[in-house]
Scaffold this active site. Structure first.
Site, PDB file in Angstrom:
ATOM      1  CE  LYS A 102      46.095   6.031  -6.805  1.00 54.51           C
ATOM      2  NZ  LYS A 102      47.317   6.735  -6.842  1.00 54.51           N
ATOM      3  CE  LYS A 153      49.542   4.626  -5.417  1.00 55.21           C
ATOM      4  NZ  LYS A 153      50.400   5.770  -5.706  1.00 55.21           N
ATOM      5  CB  SER A 180      43.812   7.033 -14.639  1.00 55.80           C
ATOM      6  OG  SER A 180      44.684   5.978 -14.267  1.00 55.80           O
TER       7      SER A 180
HETATM    8  C1  PBG Z   1      51.989   8.149  -7.931  1.00 56.74           C
HETATM    9  C2  PBG Z   1      50.537   8.097  -8.134  1.00 56.74           C
HETATM   10  C3  PBG Z   1      49.832   7.211  -8.975  1.00 56.74           C
HETATM   11  C4  PBG Z   1      48.500   7.625  -8.962  1.00 56.74           C
HETATM   12  C5  PBG Z   1      48.399   8.732  -8.112  1.00 56.74           C
HETATM   13  N1  PBG Z   1      49.678   9.011  -7.589  1.00 56.74           N
HETATM   14  C6  PBG Z   1      50.302   6.099  -9.846  1.00 56.74           C
HETATM   15  C7  PBG Z   1      51.118   5.010  -9.331  1.00 56.74           C
HETATM   16  O1  PBG Z   1      51.163   4.715  -8.137  1.00 56.74           O
HETATM   17  O2  PBG Z   1      51.793   4.414 -10.175  1.00 56.74           O
HETATM   18  C8  PBG Z   1      47.413   6.968  -9.787  1.00 56.74           C
HETATM   19  C9  PBG Z   1      46.209   7.766 -10.026  1.00 56.74           C
HETATM   20  C10 PBG Z   1      45.351   7.276 -11.126  1.00 56.74           C
HETATM   21  O3  PBG Z   1      45.531   6.189 -11.718  1.00 56.74           O
HETATM   22  O4  PBG Z   1      44.399   8.012 -11.448  1.00 56.74           O
HETATM   23  N2  PBG Z   1      52.544   7.864  -6.734  1.00 56.74           N
END
Ligand code: PBG
Length: 337
Positions: free
Chosen positions: A260, A205, A286
């Protein structure tokens, strides 16, 4: 590996021969996309009868559980195997330590129970493990003196996983990027009798700017107040580190590893799939969804075609499953083909 030099050259070889007709193209097709590859992320509101659009995610809504049920029913009918739930926590329930995360009657747990009551095991339910929906500072872990505490955060994450598993969640998806969280979650799940509960680890991530609209959707952007997550999420520059992270998560008991965001990280998807050879998920986040929609709204891109091409690209890169806000629309398009 076949040496290309051993193959014929033009005019003996004509690459276009196989591209001539729909039927030749379909026989020579190397990757495919089906509704069974899709996971649909959903934003959950408290109360009943509530539905709100999300400005930066056109076509995506936050909905209370009662209004999510018919949506989930459609997903089941279209053959989508799983949903991922993200709670929109009311600001008054957010605290410094995010303790609402371990309330067995919090929004995500009550919603899981309602979905299970209605649909039993017809659809998989994936729940995020991380504190950001519940903390006033919007970070995924506990914050002290400007530092995100790793080991102290593990305590609360493991409890968060247990309340979610008890509510009926099928897949625990740690998205917090704390070290050692998968092992801790696995052992506490096992201790509590949840040996069958899966773990989908957000392994690679990245500290990405593409999460912006998601943070709008769950209301964590203003909490984060311009701060970033670079001390726990990965640097966009790194690739070997992703393999290392995923290998560790597997050793700690992850069933599925995830990359991700998706589109800027297709090389990482390919590396994990080829080098580790385990079920690999990718999250079309997103910001990726918003980009495609925004260009389509301006008439610059064909929404449906770009949606399908972006999803097929993930499959070609090696993803077994794709988390995407397009899941329902893509499944409908696939059904019509
Ligand atoms: C939170 C989380 C996030 C997303 C999924 N779980 C955001 C972040 O890490 O700030 C992002 C998903 C997306 O942007 O569609 N832990």
């Amino acid at each position: 590996m076949v040496f290309h030099s051993s193959r014929g050259e033009f005019p003996t070889t004509r690459m276009r021969r196989l591209r001539q007709q729909a039927w030749t193209r379909s026989l020579a097709c190397e990757s495919s996309l089906a509704p069974s590859n899709l996971i649909w992320p959903l934003f959950v509101l408290p109360d009943e009868g509530c539905e709100e659009p999300i400005e930066s995610l056109p076509g995506v809504f936050r909905r209370s559980a009662d209004l999510l049920l018919p949506q989930i029913e459609q997903a089941i009918q279209l053959g989508i195997p799983a949903i991922a739930l993200f709670p929109v926590t009311p600001p008054e329930l957010k605290t410094e330590d995010g303790r609402e995360a371990i309330n067995p009657n919090n929004l995500v747990c009550t919603t899981v129970r309602k979905i299970r009551d209605r649909f039993a095991d017809q659809i998989g339910i994936i729940c995020d493990v991380a504190l950001d929906p519940y903390t006033v500072h919007g970070h995924d872990g506990l914050l002290r003196d400007g530092q995100i505490l790793n080991d102290e955060t593990l305590e609360i994450l493991q409890q968060q996983a247990i309340v979610q598993a008890r509510a009926g969640c099928s897949v625990i998806a740690p998205s917090d990027m704390m070290d050692g969280r998968v092992a801790r979650i696995r052992s506490s799940l096992d201790q509590e009798g949840f040996q069958k509960t899966l773990i989908m680890a957000y392994s690679a991530k990245y500290a990405s700017a593409f999460y912006g609209p998601f943070r709008d959707a769950v209301g964590s952007k203003k909490n984060l107040a311009g701060g970033d997550k670079k001390t726990y999420q990965m640097s966009p520059a790194n690739t070997d580190e992703a393999v290392h992270e995923a290998a560790l998560d597997l050793r700690e008991g992850a069933d599925i590893v995830m990359v991700k965001p998706g589109m800027p990280y297709l090389d990482i998807v390919r590396r994990l799939r080829s080098e580790l050879a385990v079920p690999t998920a990718v999250y079309q986040v997103s910001g990726e969804y918003a980009m495609i929609c925004a260009a389509a709204e301006r008439g610059w891109l064909d929404l449906d075609a770009c949606m399908m091409e972006s999803l097929l690209g993930f499959r070609r890169a090696g993803a077994d499953m794709i988390l995407t806000y397009f899941a329902l629309e893509a499944a409908k398009t696939l059904q019509m083909r």
